[in-house]
Design an enzyme around this catalytic site. Sequence first.
Site, PDB file in Angstrom:
ATOM      1  N   ASP A 107     -21.142  76.009  29.255  1.00 47.12           N
ATOM      2  CA  ASP A 107     -21.867  75.598  28.052  1.00 47.12           C
ATOM      3  C   ASP A 107     -20.920  75.885  26.897  1.00 47.12           C
ATOM      4  OD1 ASP A 107     -23.703  74.784  26.206  1.00 47.12           O
ATOM      5  OD2 ASP A 107     -25.078  76.477  26.473  1.00 47.12           O
ATOM      6  N   HIS A 146     -27.596  63.757  23.672  1.00 46.78           N
ATOM      7  CA  HIS A 146     -27.717  64.852  24.635  1.00 46.78           C
ATOM      8  C   HIS A 146     -28.119  64.346  26.022  1.00 46.78           C
ATOM      9  CE1 HIS A 146     -28.047  69.019  25.809  1.00 46.78           C
ATOM     10  NE2 HIS A 146     -27.844  69.425  24.568  1.00 46.78           N
ATOM     11  N   GLU A 206     -21.242  66.259  25.169  1.00 47.78           N
ATOM     12  CA  GLU A 206     -21.705  66.005  23.806  1.00 47.78           C
ATOM     13  C   GLU A 206     -20.516  65.952  22.837  1.00 47.78           C
ATOM     14  OE1 GLU A 206     -24.788  69.126  23.096  1.00 47.78           O
ATOM     15  OE2 GLU A 206     -24.402  69.467  25.236  1.00 47.78           O
ATOM     16  N   HIS A 240     -29.021  72.607  17.211  1.00 50.35           N
ATOM     17  CA  HIS A 240     -29.274  71.167  17.073  1.00 50.35           C
ATOM     18  C   HIS A 240     -30.104  70.834  15.824  1.00 50.35           C
ATOM     19  CE1 HIS A 240     -27.257  70.766  20.756  1.00 50.35           C
ATOM     20  NE2 HIS A 240     -28.253  70.955  21.575  1.00 50.35           N
ATOM     21  N   ARG A 246     -24.519  74.759  17.278  1.00 50.54           N
ATOM     22  CA  ARG A 246     -24.963  76.024  16.706  1.00 50.54           C
ATOM     23  C   ARG A 246     -24.521  76.219  15.257  1.00 50.54           C
ATOM     24  NH1 ARG A 246     -24.532  75.864  22.026  1.00 50.54           N
ATOM     25  NH2 ARG A 246     -25.378  77.479  23.393  1.00 50.54           N
TER      26      ARG A 246
END
Length: 351
Positions: free
Chosen positions: A249, A177, A316, A107, A82
């Site tokens: 997340d 990803h 990630e 992304h 972000r």
Amino acid sequence: MSISKSYFDTLENGEDVEIYKITNKNGAVAELMTLGAGIHALKAPDRNGELADVVLGFDKAKHYINPDFGYQGLSVGRFANRIRDARFSIDGVEYHTPANQGTWTLHGGGRFSFTNWDIKRISEQSVTFTRFSPDMEDGFPGNLRMDIQYTLTDDNTLRIEYTAKSDKKTVVNPTNHAYFNLSGDKSKTIEEHYLQINADKFTETDSSQLPTGELTEVRGTMMDFTELHKIGDRINEPFRAVLGDVGYDNNYCLRNTEFGKMAQAAILYDKESGRQLEVWTDLPGIQLYCGGWLEKTGSIGKNGSYVTYRRGVALETQFYPDSLNIPDFPFTYTMPNEEFKTVTELRFSVK
């Protein structure tokens, strides 16, 4: 060790997507595609030597380029994760990036993921993809060339090397990803997988999941993966850094903060199959994402499988989200005509 090439699909612009398949002496397989310099399949053995595909994905290119399907296996750049308010500054100059997720950038806007890459080099056990990104593409400064080399070793490690060079001072934060499900069973979610993350803190977030700049201790919270335990143990606990029923997340602040030094970041383990994945990186952060934004039913996948809610876990490796706007976060700029390089390794084994 062998490498073969095959046709996968054709994009709407008429470009063919190709898959390069690397097979090692153990029969383990990495299928890599020109679309998004992505991972289409990884076939790893279980404790009985049976191979299964352990990453989610699709049989059609059009599904890979749909951002609602979660960037399955795709490379991400120029800046992963972000960027608050879709803007950042370098030396007093403000740059604006695509606001593709509400008011912020996710992304890098998606271009690196949803376009075809060129092949730069093929060796006995590796494939190198390359992409040129012109100055100010999606608001990022500098004419930038990025190479991504995938190497499959005979000890079942997939090594991902990112190399970039720009003619201007710029920001580079690539990742992959892929969503892992080590069971190889299309009926199972990742809630029964065991996970350990070598981090004592995570980046605190606001109601939009954007970093506030604070680092918070994981111990005593549902964020604690300092010891191996099931992902599903606490995934549904209410917590300020988790939205609704999305689950994890979140970015974890790895204990290794020395950029360029390889260290173990995470361990993922499926007890039934015995498959284990160790993630090693030279970056300071890792985003844990369990597919909580994906559709709960109905999404198609490869070979009759599904890309659905919590069917896979993404790990990630990265600089922290929005680190280019938060001075206290570890980050390094890419200087003009100097090489930026980072490495992530996916080390598969069995227990």
